[in-house]
Structure formats: structure tokens, C-alpha cells
Write a protein that holds these residues in place. Sequence first.
Motif, PDB file in Angstrom:
ATOM      1  N   GLY A  26       0.823  -1.202   0.000  1.00 22.19           N
ATOM      2  CA  GLY A  26       0.000   0.000   0.000  1.00 22.19           C
ATOM      3  C   GLY A  26       0.858   1.254   0.000  1.00 22.19           C
ATOM      4  N   SER A  27       0.193   2.399  -0.068  1.00 22.18           N
ATOM      5  CA  SER A  27       0.933   3.668  -0.097  1.00 22.18           C
ATOM      6  C   SER A  27       0.494   4.568   1.053  1.00 22.18           C
ATOM      7  CB  SER A  27       0.718   4.381  -1.433  1.00 22.18           C
ATOM      8  OG  SER A  27      -0.641   4.762  -1.589  1.00 22.18           O
ATOM      9  N   ASN A  28       1.274   5.575   1.314  1.00 18.78           N
ATOM     10  CA  ASN A  28       1.050   6.515   2.398  1.00 18.78           C
ATOM     11  C   ASN A  28       0.096   7.621   1.927  1.00 18.78           C
ATOM     12  OD1 ASN A  28       1.243   8.611   4.261  1.00 18.78           O
ATOM     13  ND2 ASN A  28       3.431   8.331   4.590  1.00 18.78           N
TER      14      ASN A  28
ATOM     15  N   LEU B 242      -7.091   8.433  -1.909  1.00 21.70           N
ATOM     16  CA  LEU B 242      -6.047   9.011  -1.062  1.00 21.70           C
ATOM     17  C   LEU B 242      -4.797   8.156  -1.011  1.00 21.70           C
ATOM     18  CD1 LEU B 242      -8.204  10.210   1.952  1.00 21.70           C
ATOM     19  CD2 LEU B 242      -7.283  11.578   0.070  1.00 21.70           C
ATOM     20  N   ALA B 243      -4.975   6.853  -1.070  1.00 19.25           N
ATOM     21  CA  ALA B 243      -3.835   5.943  -0.955  1.00 19.25           C
ATOM     22  C   ALA B 243      -4.214   4.605  -1.570  1.00 19.25           C
ATOM     23  CB  ALA B 243      -3.453   5.752   0.507  1.00 19.25           C
ATOM     24  N   MET B 244      -3.206   3.855  -1.927  1.00 17.00           N
ATOM     25  CA  MET B 244      -3.432   2.513  -2.424  1.00 17.00           C
ATOM     26  C   MET B 244      -3.420   1.569  -1.233  1.00 17.00           C
ATOM     27  SD  MET B 244      -1.463   0.644  -5.474  1.00 17.00           S
ATOM     28  CE  MET B 244      -1.983  -0.917  -6.104  1.00 17.00           C
ATOM     29  N   PRO B 245      -4.463   0.738  -1.108  1.00 12.49           N
ATOM     30  CA  PRO B 245      -4.453  -0.212   0.007  1.00 12.49           C
ATOM     31  C   PRO B 245      -3.464  -1.339  -0.252  1.00 12.49           C
ATOM     32  CG  PRO B 245      -6.347  -0.615  -1.399  1.00 12.49           C
ATOM     33  CD  PRO B 245      -5.659   0.613  -1.932  1.00 12.49           C
ATOM     34  N   PRO B 246      -3.025  -2.023   0.804  1.00 13.73           N
ATOM     35  CA  PRO B 246      -2.149  -3.181   0.588  1.00 13.73           C
ATOM     36  C   PRO B 246      -2.921  -4.276  -0.138  1.00 13.73           C
ATOM     37  CG  PRO B 246      -2.676  -2.912   2.927  1.00 13.73           C
ATOM     38  CD  PRO B 246      -3.292  -1.767   2.203  1.00 13.73           C
ATOM     39  N   ASN B 247      -2.257  -4.951  -1.053  1.00 14.33           N
ATOM     40  CA  ASN B 247      -2.910  -5.964  -1.874  1.00 14.33           C
ATOM     41  C   ASN B 247      -2.310  -7.350  -1.720  1.00 14.33           C
ATOM     42  OD1 ASN B 247      -4.907  -4.450  -3.655  1.00 14.33           O
ATOM     43  ND2 ASN B 247      -3.079  -3.175  -3.721  1.00 14.33           N
ATOM     44  N   ALA B 248      -1.547  -7.569  -0.666  1.00  9.27           N
ATOM     45  CA  ALA B 248      -0.887  -8.862  -0.477  1.00  9.27           C
ATOM     46  C   ALA B 248      -1.886 -10.012  -0.363  1.00  9.27           C
ATOM     47  CB  ALA B 248       0.019  -8.818   0.750  1.00  9.27           C
TER      48      ALA B 248
END
Length: 127
Positions: free
Chosen positions: A86-88, A101-107
Motif C-alpha cells: 500500500g501507499s502513504n 487518497l492511498a493505495m491499500p495493501p494488496n498482499a
Amino acid sequence: MKTHHAAALAALALLCSQAATAADSKDEQMKKLAATAGCVTCHSIEPGKSGPDGLAPVGPAWKDVAAKYKGDKKALQALTHTVMEGSNPYNSHWKGKVSGLAMPPNAVAIKEADAKKLVSWILALPQ
């Protein structure tokens, strides 16, 4: 002599055709991977697509990503990390260009090896 030129041209045409077919197959594989992992919920390939309710798109178009990171040797590693972790939201370099607003984690949605293949394909898209 003309027979050799004709044979060479035929062989070249066949190779070009096979290369185009392989590229189309790769495009379809990556589009399917992106759809399966949920990436197309927020991203599109082509710029100019609207997001929900006519707002800016949720995430940047992949051709815009390819243009932004063209020539950046660290992009593959950095963007694969962003896909996975994800991103901040406080450090978004797409601020004002996208509604997310941000990219969520996609793991949980994609394996890291597949994310790397997808990011590599995105970075190679023509702008």
C-alpha cells in the motif's frame, strides 16, 4: 535470387506475426490478472476515465504511471512494493489527479511474483 528474398520476407512476416500474437497474449494475461486481483476497480489502462459519480478516477491510469516512471530504474521494485504494502496517504504524488487518497495493501489479493509481472507490464505500456 528473388526466391531467397521472397523466402526471407515470408520468414520475417511470420516472425512479426508471432511476436504480435505473443504480445496480444501477454496483454490478455495481464488484463486477466489485474481483473482477478481487483486492480481494475480503481485503475484503468487509458487515461481520461472518470471515477465514481464523475469524480477523478480513484487511482491513476496505468499509461500515466508508465509515463511518470519512464526511465526510472527503481520503479519496478518501488511500485511492486506499493502494490503489496500500500501507499502513504500523506505522501501521495497523485494528489489532485485522482480521487483516492492511498493505495491499500494488496498482499491478500495478489502474489508478489504476479504483482511484479503486472507492474513490469504496466511500465512497458506505450504512452
